[in-house]
Design a protein around this motif. Structure first.
Motif, PDB file in Angstrom:
ATOM      1  N   LEU A   1       0.836  -1.199   0.000  1.00  0.00           N
ATOM      2  CA  LEU A   1       0.000   0.000   0.000  1.00  0.00           C
ATOM      3  C   LEU A   1       0.872   1.250   0.000  1.00  0.00           C
ATOM      4  O   LEU A   1       0.638   2.197  -0.764  1.00  0.00           O
ATOM      5  N   TYR A   2       1.891   1.249   0.845  1.00  0.00           N
ATOM      6  CA  TYR A   2       2.808   2.387   0.913  1.00  0.00           C
ATOM      7  C   TYR A   2       3.554   2.552  -0.410  1.00  0.00           C
ATOM      8  O   TYR A   2       3.728   3.660  -0.906  1.00  0.00           O
ATOM      9  N   LEU A   3       3.974   1.419  -0.993  1.00  0.00           N
ATOM     10  CA  LEU A   3       4.683   1.462  -2.269  1.00  0.00           C
ATOM     11  C   LEU A   3       3.801   2.062  -3.359  1.00  0.00           C
ATOM     12  O   LEU A   3       4.244   2.921  -4.128  1.00  0.00           O
ATOM     13  N   ALA A   4       2.537   1.638  -3.411  1.00  0.00           N
ATOM     14  CA  ALA A   4       1.617   2.135  -4.442  1.00  0.00           C
ATOM     15  C   ALA A   4       1.396   3.631  -4.304  1.00  0.00           C
ATOM     16  O   ALA A   4       1.399   4.369  -5.303  1.00  0.00           O
ATOM     17  N   ILE A   5       1.228   4.098  -3.077  1.00  0.00           N
ATOM     18  CA  ILE A   5       0.972   5.524  -2.854  1.00  0.00           C
ATOM     19  C   ILE A   5       2.220   6.345  -3.191  1.00  0.00           C
ATOM     20  O   ILE A   5       2.129   7.438  -3.756  1.00  0.00           O
ATOM     21  N   LYS A   6       3.400   5.816  -2.865  1.00  0.00           N
ATOM     22  CA  LYS A   6       4.636   6.524  -3.205  1.00  0.00           C
ATOM     23  C   LYS A   6       4.806   6.615  -4.717  1.00  0.00           C
ATOM     24  O   LYS A   6       5.208   7.656  -5.246  1.00  0.00           O
TER      25      LYS A   6
END
Length: 211
Positions: A71-76
């Motif tokens: 999730l963090y990777l996608a948002i970044k």
């Protein structure tokens, strides 16, 4: 429980963070020299973005990032791509003339305030690292048991700080002298602003590869 000092600590940290140069400053500054009203609308969008981060920090979004790294990777990735896209748009429009009189006219063909507000909001929330920074600051200053009234007051305080700072930027850079300087050097200033925005986005994309 007296949490006045923790609240003051958070407010101080937020003031320092708001005044640090970044994509939000570039966006508001560039908007201000074309239209004061649009820049103030963008400042409001910045404040709304920080409300979102403050609420996210209070409800535990950073914990969700740790639990679900994808999730963090996608948002970044999305945030980095947005900043690169915005930087390219600014760079490509550097040579286009800017009619300030038309931009400021009530009935002119200019960027509406609502669009500037949404652009400010999108620019502010495009960096998910800010959510982690907020969570770190809250964890450092807030005690475990915070009265609900104080917890609800935090996003309001942060909104006032962020919107207030960028409103000052908007008012300062929309005055005659900064506007004249910008119009004289528009191509180079826009290219510098676009380059900075794109580099910040590229840095965010590069950091996403390390997650």
């Amino acid at each position: 429980m007296d949490i006045t000092l923790p609240l003051l600590g958070i407010a101080g940290a937020m003031i320092v963070g708001a005044m640090s140069p970044g994509p939000s400053f570039v966006m508001v500054a560039r908007t201000a020299v074309a239209s004061r009203s649009d820049a103030l609308a963008a400042a409001l969008g910045m404040g709304l973005g920080d409300i979102a981060f403050a609420v996210a920090a209070l409800v535990g979004l950073p914990a969700a990032f740790l639990a679900v790294p994808a999730l963090y990777l996608a948002i970044k990735l999305l945030g980095g791509l947005y900043l690169v896209y915005l930087g390219i748009r600014i760079w490509r429009g550097a040579k286009q003339p800017l009619d300030v009189a038309e931009a400021q006219a009530p009935g002119g063909n200019r960027q509406p305030g609502r669009r500037a507000l949404l652009l400010g909001l999108a620019t502010q929330i495009s960096n998910p690292k800010t959510a982690v920074v907020y969570a770190s600051i809250f964890a450092a200053f807030l005690p475990r048991d915070v009265p609900l009234s104080r917890a609800l007051a935090l996003p309001v305080v942060i909104f006032c700080i962020e919107t207030g700072w960028y409103a000052i930027v908007a008012l300062a850079l929309s005055s005659a002298a900064p506007r004249s300087a910008y119009l004289r050097c528009k191509t180079w200033i826009d290219r510098a602003a676009g380059g900075i925005m794109a580099l910040l986005g590229a840095k965010l994309l590069s950091a996403a590869r390390e997650v």
